[in-house]
Design a protein around this motif. Structure first.
Motif, PDB file in Angstrom:
ATOM      1  N   ASP A   1      14.218   2.024 116.369  1.00  0.00           N
ATOM      2  CA  ASP A   1      15.392   2.724 116.904  1.00  0.00           C
ATOM      3  C   ASP A   1      16.456   2.717 115.806  1.00  0.00           C
ATOM      4  O   ASP A   1      16.954   1.655 115.438  1.00  0.00           O
ATOM      5  CB  ASP A   1      15.891   1.973 118.149  1.00  0.00           C
TER       6      ASP A   1
ATOM      7  N   THR B   1      21.886  -1.446 120.609  1.00  0.00           N
ATOM      8  CA  THR B   1      21.543  -1.018 121.970  1.00  0.00           C
ATOM      9  C   THR B   1      20.170  -1.542 122.390  1.00  0.00           C
ATOM     10  O   THR B   1      20.011  -2.064 123.495  1.00  0.00           O
ATOM     11  CB  THR B   1      21.550   0.523 122.059  1.00  0.00           C
TER      12      THR B   1
ATOM     13  N   SER C   1      18.137   5.655 121.299  1.00  0.00           N
ATOM     14  CA  SER C   1      17.840   4.352 121.916  1.00  0.00           C
ATOM     15  C   SER C   1      17.148   4.527 123.263  1.00  0.00           C
ATOM     16  O   SER C   1      16.247   3.765 123.614  1.00  0.00           O
ATOM     17  CB  SER C   1      19.126   3.538 122.098  1.00  0.00           C
TER      18      SER C   1
ATOM     19  N   ASP D   1      19.861  -0.278 114.310  1.00  0.00           N
ATOM     20  CA  ASP D   1      21.228   0.214 114.495  1.00  0.00           C
ATOM     21  C   ASP D   1      22.144  -0.973 114.748  1.00  0.00           C
ATOM     22  O   ASP D   1      21.854  -1.799 115.621  1.00  0.00           O
ATOM     23  CB  ASP D   1      21.259   1.177 115.700  1.00  0.00           C
TER      24      ASP D   1
END
Ligand SMILES: Nc1ncnc2c1ncn2[C@@H]1O[C@H](COP(=O)(O)OP(=O)(O)O)[C@@H](O)[C@H]1O
Ligand SMILES: [Mg+2]
Length: 222
Positions: A87, A42, A15, A38
């Protein structure tokens, strides 16, 4: 171009790297989509902080997509942006496989620690599997959170360079508090004041290796 920051290890800096590259691409004038694949979100939280704190907003678009949906959603969205950065989560191999199927570059940070480099075989397997449907996939490994001294960096580098599935690139990022300090304020390290010159130089080299962009101006404040 679609760039995935991946790997199967949590805490390797996915991240951190994805958000820094995204902000730098935006600062270079590119229209960027950051895909948060994810479920820890984040990148979503980082972007929300930028949207709240910066008069001009984050500077890019962020969407959260997980699992196999990454394949369909990113395929649909990719044409609308100049750059896509994904990410990924360490555990969600479904989203990682989906991202690997459609990306141009797969960038994998590794901390110079045994538990981290031991995930290399798993990562190499994912890459080889993806190449059957995405033969031009460029897979790159680099060291993140490199030690200031000692022989662990060199040992990790040797191990990472031994896997033919990935190209080991020497543009390491040191273990620098500036990365964490910047992130906690919703900033890329290049935006942090006062500057951390070494962190800027390292992330600049990584960015330069990945993208053919010479000049990064400041993101517009308003
Ligand atoms: N180069 C670095 N130097 C110092 N701290 C770092 C660096 N890269 C990542 N971190 C810190 O390590 C932790 C995990 O990083 P993160 O990017 O969230 O990893 P991941 O997304 O792979 O789980 C965070 O606290 C982050 O600030
Ligand atoms: Mg993460």
């Amino acid at each position: 171009m679609i760039t995935v920051v991946g790997g199967t290890k949590g805490g390797s800096g996915k991240s951190t790297v994805a958000t820094n590259l995204t902000v730098m691409l935006a600062a270079a004038g590119r229209d960027v989509l950051l895909v948060d694949a994810d479920d820890q979100e984040t990148s979503t939280d980082f972007t929300a902080m930028r949207n709240e704190t910066r008069p001009g907003g984050a500077g890019y678009t962020c969407v959260a997509v997980t699992g196999r949906n990454v394949l369909t959603e990113v395929k649909r969205l990719a044409d609308k942006y100049q750059e896509v950065v994904i990410d990924t989560g360490g555990r969600d191999t479904a989203s990682q496989r989906a991202a690997l199927a459609i990306c141009h570059t797969y960038l994998v940070p590794f901390a110079p620690r045994s538990f981290d480099v031991w995930t290399l075989d798993k990562v190499a397997e994912l890459i080889e599997e993806a190449r059957s449907i995405n033969p031009d996939l460029r897979a790159l490994a680099f060291i993140n959170r490199a030690d200031a001294q000692g022989k662990d960096n060199a040992e990790a580098a040797e191990f990472l360079a031994s896997k033919p599935a990935l190209e080991f690139i020497t543009t390491a990022l040191g273990n620098r508090k500036a990365f964490a300090n910047a992130a906690s304020q919703g900033l890329a390290v290049v935006e942090l004041r006062p500057h951390d010159a070494k962190a800027n130089e390292e992330v600049g080299k990584l960015f330069g290796y990945l993208f053919n962009i010479k000049k990064i101006s400041k993101l517009k404040e308003a």
